[in-house]
Design an enzyme around this catalytic site. Structure first.
Site, PDB file in Angstrom:
ATOM      1  N   HIS A  99     -27.271  23.963   3.822  1.00  0.00           N
ATOM      2  CA  HIS A  99     -28.335  24.038   4.761  1.00  0.00           C
ATOM      3  C   HIS A  99     -28.912  22.661   4.778  1.00  0.00           C
ATOM      4  CE1 HIS A  99     -31.675  25.511   7.247  1.00  0.00           C
ATOM      5  NE2 HIS A  99     -30.766  26.497   7.654  1.00  0.00           N
ATOM      6  N   ASP A 138     -25.435  32.915   8.092  1.00  0.00           N
ATOM      7  CA  ASP A 138     -24.056  32.810   8.690  1.00  0.00           C
ATOM      8  C   ASP A 138     -23.058  33.444   8.057  1.00  0.00           C
ATOM      9  OD1 ASP A 138     -25.259  32.122  10.976  1.00  0.00           O
ATOM     10  OD2 ASP A 138     -24.931  30.171  10.403  1.00  0.00           O
TER      11      ASP A 138
HETATM   12  N1  ACO Z   1     -18.864  22.374   2.977  1.00  0.00           N
HETATM   13  C1  ACO Z   1     -18.352  21.095   2.026  1.00  0.00           C
HETATM   14  N2  ACO Z   1     -19.239  20.373   1.652  1.00  0.00           N
HETATM   15  C2  ACO Z   1     -20.394  20.432   2.212  1.00  0.00           C
HETATM   16  C3  ACO Z   1     -21.050  21.515   3.037  1.00  0.00           C
HETATM   17  C4  ACO Z   1     -20.063  22.547   3.275  1.00  0.00           C
HETATM   18  N3  ACO Z   1     -20.352  23.617   4.017  1.00  0.00           N
HETATM   19  N4  ACO Z   1     -22.218  21.309   3.597  1.00  0.00           N
HETATM   20  C5  ACO Z   1     -22.470  20.032   3.043  1.00  0.00           C
HETATM   21  N5  ACO Z   1     -21.311  19.596   2.424  1.00  0.00           N
HETATM   22  C6  ACO Z   1     -21.519  18.296   1.464  1.00  0.00           C
HETATM   23  C7  ACO Z   1     -21.482  17.031   2.112  1.00  0.00           C
HETATM   24  O1  ACO Z   1     -20.076  16.632   2.514  1.00  0.00           O
HETATM   25  C8  ACO Z   1     -22.294  16.041   1.462  1.00  0.00           C
HETATM   26  O2  ACO Z   1     -21.345  15.373   0.400  1.00  0.00           O
HETATM   27  P1  ACO Z   1     -21.671  14.148  -0.031  1.00  0.00           P
HETATM   28  O3  ACO Z   1     -22.972  13.810  -0.430  1.00  0.00           O
HETATM   29  O4  ACO Z   1     -20.555  14.257  -1.206  1.00  0.00           O
HETATM   30  O5  ACO Z   1     -21.389  13.141   0.991  1.00  0.00           O
HETATM   31  C9  ACO Z   1     -23.191  16.768   0.766  1.00  0.00           C
HETATM   32  O6  ACO Z   1     -22.804  18.234   0.853  1.00  0.00           O
HETATM   33  C10 ACO Z   1     -24.544  16.986   1.542  1.00  0.00           C
HETATM   34  O7  ACO Z   1     -24.361  17.318   2.935  1.00  0.00           O
HETATM   35  P2  ACO Z   1     -24.996  16.991   4.233  1.00  0.00           P
HETATM   36  O8  ACO Z   1     -23.990  17.175   5.530  1.00  0.00           O
HETATM   37  O9  ACO Z   1     -25.491  15.553   4.041  1.00  0.00           O
HETATM   38  O10 ACO Z   1     -26.273  17.954   4.454  1.00  0.00           O
HETATM   39  P3  ACO Z   1     -27.061  18.162   5.716  1.00  0.00           P
HETATM   40  O11 ACO Z   1     -28.302  18.766   5.301  1.00  0.00           O
HETATM   41  O12 ACO Z   1     -26.861  16.975   6.644  1.00  0.00           O
HETATM   42  O13 ACO Z   1     -26.021  19.321   6.541  1.00  0.00           O
HETATM   43  C11 ACO Z   1     -24.876  21.298   7.368  1.00  0.00           C
HETATM   44  C12 ACO Z   1     -26.234  20.632   6.415  1.00  0.00           C
HETATM   45  C13 ACO Z   1     -24.923  20.718   8.591  1.00  0.00           C
HETATM   46  C14 ACO Z   1     -25.830  22.878   7.697  1.00  0.00           C
HETATM   47  C15 ACO Z   1     -23.850  21.444   6.330  1.00  0.00           C
HETATM   48  O14 ACO Z   1     -24.076  21.973   5.110  1.00  0.00           O
HETATM   49  C16 ACO Z   1     -22.774  22.148   7.000  1.00  0.00           C
HETATM   50  O15 ACO Z   1     -22.108  21.626   7.822  1.00  0.00           O
HETATM   51  N6  ACO Z   1     -22.553  23.409   6.610  1.00  0.00           N
HETATM   52  C17 ACO Z   1     -21.391  23.995   7.332  1.00  0.00           C
HETATM   53  C18 ACO Z   1     -21.894  24.775   8.621  1.00  0.00           C
HETATM   54  C19 ACO Z   1     -22.718  25.612   8.611  1.00  0.00           C
HETATM   55  O16 ACO Z   1     -22.497  26.763   7.711  1.00  0.00           O
HETATM   56  N7  ACO Z   1     -24.011  25.509   9.198  1.00  0.00           N
HETATM   57  C20 ACO Z   1     -25.045  26.503   9.438  1.00  0.00           C
HETATM   58  C21 ACO Z   1     -26.199  25.985   9.315  1.00  0.00           C
HETATM   59  S1  ACO Z   1     -27.589  27.490   9.107  1.00  0.00           S
HETATM   60  C22 ACO Z   1     -27.883  27.703  10.788  1.00  0.00           C
HETATM   61  O17 ACO Z   1     -27.895  26.752  11.649  1.00  0.00           O
HETATM   62  C23 ACO Z   1     -28.232  28.919  11.177  1.00  0.00           C
END
Ligand code: ACO
Length: 416
Positions: free
Chosen positions: A313, A371
């Site tokens: 998140h 979710d």
């Molecule tokens: N699976 C695997 N790796 C992940 C995930 C995941 N679900 N989420 C983040 N990471 C990793 C990224 O690749 C990144 O790795 P790095 O530092 O080695 O490059 C690190 O964790 C940080 O992630 P970011 O993408 O920079 O985090 P950000 O805050 O930008 O993204 C997001 C948050 C978009 C929700 C992301 O975690 C994601 O895509 N999750 C899956 C989709 C999801 O469940 N979304 C629901 C959000 S809640 C809502 O809207 C109700």
């Protein structure tokens, strides 16, 4: 916000004069530096894609402490609201700042109930869509189209119009979501029944038919009501910021909320529960629990492009408090329906266990978000996967409209 007794100074190593900027205390959370005069004083902008360090507005509605895993609506912890209130109480709270008294509660419930029907003409508008259209495509259109049907609540400068538009949107969203569903499966629309609860009425409009009585299952009714509460608001996320930005031009509330619906659709936001369930189904089809290890290796491989949906998140760097409540509801619903051995639930639990212990997730502070379990609950209730984001939009409408009305009433509001 209150002016702090200290200031921030920005200095430059190229000899340009430094600038002082005021600092404000919010009622909760970090202090903020007021950079509004920065461009005028320095000819420079700030650069912050994704608003990682930027508070885009003042708001007294929702507060999240991502490190603690805390979510407050108007100061009330989400756990308290989810266990002691219903969704319409929560709507009242978000819109008005306080929980209703007994008489306010009765009046508010009646008011919302009175507005649940939609203009009969809307069904002809709906008929223009393909039957296999994605419900979010249909909903974006239907919500935007409300502005063509309710001309007497489109003037955002009129507080009465704003109030009535808010009630109409909250009341009519369940009807529209159910209509989008019924249209897709070729069944007749069900008119709302005003003697049922908000969630009970929605269940009947979704799963009832004109041929026989529909009996609302109280466990499913409570579960759905909780899904609505947990999704009601989440401060300045992508869709809420979209609603504020869209509304900042002075457009009508139905158009602004339609923009929020469109933004919510994306898989990084509201589309995640759909994506999460699809992911679980794919793992199940490829061999189920036995394949979890292999799947997790792909998730950790940056080149694979695979993410563990329902995890991570932007704000929560701890367990999403809504995910805990949702897991509880998930247990209740599966027990009620005799689905305790549901393979997808087992799969989700296994994935969660591995992820919570795995260094990759621990180091990045990736925890289950709301979710992760809400999809399993909705699927058990009988809601098709393609409608999950529509349910989210239904629940979030109150948050969007509360935030929009807060912005419009703010003397500092400007077009964004
Ligand atoms: N699976 C695997 N790796 C992940 C995930 C995941 N679900 N989420 C983040 N990471 C990793 C990224 O690749 C990144 O790795 P790095 O530092 O080695 O490059 C690190 O964790 C940080 O992630 P970011 O993408 O920079 O985090 P950000 O805050 O930008 O993204 C997001 C948050 C978009 C929700 C992301 O975690 C994601 O895509 N999750 C899956 C989709 C999801 O469940 N979304 C629901 C959000 S809640 C809502 O809207 C109700």
């Amino acid at each position: 916000m209150k002016l702090a007794d200290y200031k921030a100074t920005l200095s430059f190593s190229n000899g340009s004069p430094s600038v002082e900027m005021p600092v404000y205390h919010g009622s909760i959370g970090p202090d903020v530096i007021d950079i509004r005069k920065l461009y005028a004083q320095t000819d420079m902008f700030t650069y912050d894609p994704g608003f990682l360090s930027t508070a885009s507005c003042q708001s007294a509605i929702t507060y999240i402490d991502g490190d603690k895993g805390e979510l407050l609506y108007r100061g009330y912890p989400i756990e308290q609201l989810a266990t002691k209130c219903d969704y319409l109480d929560t709507c009242y709270l978000l819109l008005n700042g306080e929980l209703p008294s007994e008489s306010q509660r009765t009046d508010f419930h009646q008011l919302v109930t009175k507005h649940t029907m939609v203009n009969e003409q809307m069904q002809f508008f709906l008929r223009g869509f393909r039957r296999d259209a994605h419900p979010m495509a249909v909903l974006t259109g239907l919500v935007g189209a409300l502005s063509a049907f309710y001309h007497d609540s489109t003037d955002i400068n009129n507080p009465h119009h704003r109030e009535i538009a808010a009630i109409r949107l909250i009341a009519k969203m369940p009807t529209l979501v159910a209509m989008a569903y019924k249209y897709g499966i070729g069944q007749p629309y069900m008119y709302p029944r005003n003697d049922l609860s908000y969630a009970g009425n929605f269940l009947r409009m979704m799963f009832g038919t004109p041929c026989e009585d529909y009996k609302v299952n109280p466990v499913l009714e409570r579960a759905l009501d909780r899904i609505f509460i947990l999704h009601a608001d989440h401060e300045q996320n992508a869709s809420t910021s979209t609603v504020r930005l869209c509304g900042s031009s002075g457009t009508n509330p139905f158009a602004a909320i339609a923009a929020g619906v469109a933004c919510l659709w994306g898989p990084s936001h509201g589309g995640a529960n759909e994506a999460c369930l699809n992911m679980l189904e794919e793992i199940q089809a490829s061999g189920g629990v036995a394949k979890v290890g292999e799947f997790m290796e792909k998730v950790k491989d940056k080149n694979s492009g695979v993410k563990l949906m329902g995890f991570g998140h932007r704000v929560y760097k701890n367990y999403d408090p809504r995910a805990k409540l949702m897991q509880e509801t998930c247990n209740e619903v599966l027990a009620e329906l005799g689905l305790e051995n549901d393979p997808l639930f087992a799969l989700a639990k296994k994935l969660e266990k591995i992820a919570l212990e795995d260094d990759y997730f621990v180091q990045r502070k990736l925890y289950p978000n709301v979710d992760f379990y809400s999809g399993i609950v909705q699927r058990a209730i009988g809601i098709p996967v393609s409608l999950f984001t529509g349910i989210f939009a239904l629940a979030r409408t109150v948050g969007w409209i509360a935030q929009l009305n807060e912005m419009l009433a703010d003397p500092e509001y400007k077009i964004g």
